[in-house]
Scaffold this active site. Structure first.
Site: not given
Ligand code: PEP
Length: 256
Positions: A11-13, A97, A99, A169, A175, A215, A236-237
């Site tokens: 997920n590149w956001k 998600h 967010e 999640e 994040g 994470s 994500g990251g």
């Molecule tokens: C996400 O936003 O779906 C996510 C898992 O982010 P991160 O891996 O950065 O925690």
């Protein structure tokens, strides 16, 4: 016993211009573009969907979006529909998600409409569920997850349920660098599998992939991915750089 193929979704956001996106996908195609042991999905922003689709062409990597509107077309300024995504060869879409829930006030009922619209258009929804830190600390984790899951999947048929991917999640892990322990994650994943069994029967529940997100990185992935009910990761990251994303795919491929 059913063995579920692991799935790693990035997920590149709201990151990367089209040029950056093509560069990253070029690296991924060069290193894991023929990967068949693991399903790999990249979810760029809408602005890069078309260029990424072209860059992925001929590889085994799949394309996903980060959101969509439930209606097929109409006066919904700024929105994108399932048929539009399908026309660009997207196969997956992240829905609900945390967010989107937190910053755009998306409700379970609205997310449910999107899930049904995605399935109707042969897109596989990646339905995200998870508790906040306050909810975990007050002992409400399973209740929150149950509410989000049952409402999100309302009206989904037993036949289409295996096309749904669930992403657990925990909001406090997204994040933040704070990953759930393997026990915390497996407990919720097993609980989700139990709910899916009640909703759709045991054989169907055994086919549904349940991803962990929050994470996840190459250092903690092997232990998480070895859990019985953890079928992959929503990343994500660590999806923003080829090296870490490839290492995550390699970690998923290594799980027996
Ligand atoms: C996400 O936003 O779906 C996510 C898992 O982010 P991160 O891996 O950065 O925690």
């Amino acid at each position: 016993m059913i063995t579920r193929k692991k799935l790693i979704a990035g997920n590149w956001k709201m990151n990367k211009t089209s040029a950056d996106a093509v560069a990253l996908v070029g690296d991924l195609v060069a290193t894991i573009g023929r990967q068949t042991d693991v399903d790999v999905v990249v979810c760029p922003p809408f602005t890069s969907i078309e260029t990424v689709a072209k860059a992925l062409d001929g590889s085994t990597l799949k394309l996903g979006a980060q959101n969509m509107h439930p209606e097929a077309s109409g006066a919904f300024t700024g929105e994108v529909s399932a048929p539009m995504l399908r026309a660009l060869f997207a196969t997956h879409v992240i829905l609900g998600h945390s967010e989107r829930r937190a910053y755009f006030a998306e409700t379970d009922a609205f997310i449910n409409k999107k899930v049904l619209a995605a399935l109707k258009n042969q897109l596989k929804p990646i339905l995200c569920v998870g508790e906040t830190l306050a909810e975990r600390e007050s002992g409400a984790t399973l209740k929150v997850v149950q509410t989000q899951l049952e409402a999100g999947l309302d009206g989904v048929s037993k036949e289409l349920a295996p096309s749904v991917v669930i992403a657990y999640e925990p909001v406090w892990a997204i994040g933040t660098g704070k990953v759930a322990t393997t026990e915390q994650a497996q407990e919720v994943h097993a609980f989700i599998r139990g709910l899916l069994t009640k909703l759709f029967t045991e054989p169907v529940a055994q086919k549904v992939r349940i991803l962990y997100g929050g994470s996840m990185k190459p250092s903690n992935a092997p232990e998480l991915l070895a859990q019985k009910d953890i079928d992959g990761g929503l990343i994500g990251g660590a999806a923003l750089e080829a090296r870490s994303f490839v290492d995550l795919v390699t970690a998923a491929a290594a799980v027996k």
